[in-house]
Write an enzyme that holds these catalytic residues in place. Sequence first.
Site, mmCIF file in Angstrom:
data_model
loop_
_atom_site.group_PDB
_atom_site.id
_atom_site.type_symbol
_atom_site.label_atom_id
_atom_site.label_comp_id
_atom_site.label_asym_id
_atom_site.label_seq_id
_atom_site.Cartn_x
_atom_site.Cartn_y
_atom_site.Cartn_z
ATOM 1 N N SER A 30 -5.441 24.908 -85.033
ATOM 2 C CA SER A 30 -4.789 24.282 -86.177
ATOM 3 C C SER A 30 -4.331 22.857 -85.875
ATOM 4 C CB SER A 30 -3.600 25.136 -86.631
ATOM 5 O OG SER A 30 -2.681 25.345 -85.565
ATOM 6 N N GLU A 103 -14.274 25.549 -74.709
ATOM 7 C CA GLU A 103 -13.267 24.514 -74.469
ATOM 8 C C GLU A 103 -13.308 24.046 -73.014
ATOM 9 O OE1 GLU A 103 -10.021 25.862 -77.876
ATOM 10 O OE2 GLU A 103 -9.759 26.544 -75.811
ATOM 11 N N LYS A 121 5.490 24.511 -77.383
ATOM 12 C CA LYS A 121 4.466 24.919 -76.411
ATOM 13 C C LYS A 121 4.814 24.525 -74.980
ATOM 14 C CE LYS A 121 1.684 26.466 -79.658
ATOM 15 N NZ LYS A 121 2.035 25.788 -80.874
#
Length: 220
Positions: A30, A103, A121
Site C-alpha cells: 500500500s 522483492e 514500522k
Amino acid sequence: MTQDELKALVGQAAVAHVVPGSIVGVGTGSTVNCFIDALAPLKDQIAGAVSSSVKSTERLLALGIKVLDANEVSSIPVYIDGADEIDHGGHMIKGGGAALTREKIVADLAERFICIADASKLVDTLGAFPLPVEVIPMAATQVIRRFGQAYGGQAQVRAGVTTDNGNVIVDVRGLQITDPLAMEAEVSQWPGVVTVGIFARHKAKVCLLGTPEGVRTLTF
C-alpha cells in the site's frame, strides 16, 4: 495524520530519490502504491521500472510506466519499497504482501534500497510482526516443525495465499530476531525455503519515515 496520509507523504518524498533517466526498482504494498502514483507524472523522465510483483506491474502499466523484466537489467540505482518492520540498523521484515522473493531479487539488482514506511514500522528488535517465509508446498510442515525446534517460533501456513511463484507463505510468530543477518543466512539454507522475509543482507540504506511532524530520513 492518518496512516494513509503518512504513507502518501513518504510515497511522494521517495520520488526525489529517483535518478532521472534511470530504471527504478519498485516494490509492493500500500505504501509503494502511493509511490507509484507519485511517480506517474515523471514517467517520461525515467527509462522504466523493474517491478517486484504482478500487482505493482499492473498498477505501473495502468499509469503508463514502462515495466522491464529483471532479466533485461544488470543493475538499478535505487529500489524503493516498504517494510513490515525496520530496526535502527536498517534490517527489515518484509513479505506481508507475499512478494518477498521477487522483492529480494529486485533489491539484489539495486545499488541502494530506500525503505518507505510510517513511524509504526520502526522497532528496536524485529519479530513482533510475524516473519513470512516463502516455502515450496511439500516442505511446509517440515519448515514449520524446524522453526519450533530451532527458534521456538509458532509457525503456520497463511491460509488462502499462493505467491506469484506458486508457493505458500509460512508465517512465524513468537520470534525476537537479535541477529538478523545470521538468522537470514541459516533459514535460507533449509530445504524447501525459497526466501525468508528477513532483509539483512539487502538492508535499507535509507528509510523515509512518515511521522506526524513530516518525513524523517534515517540513514544506515
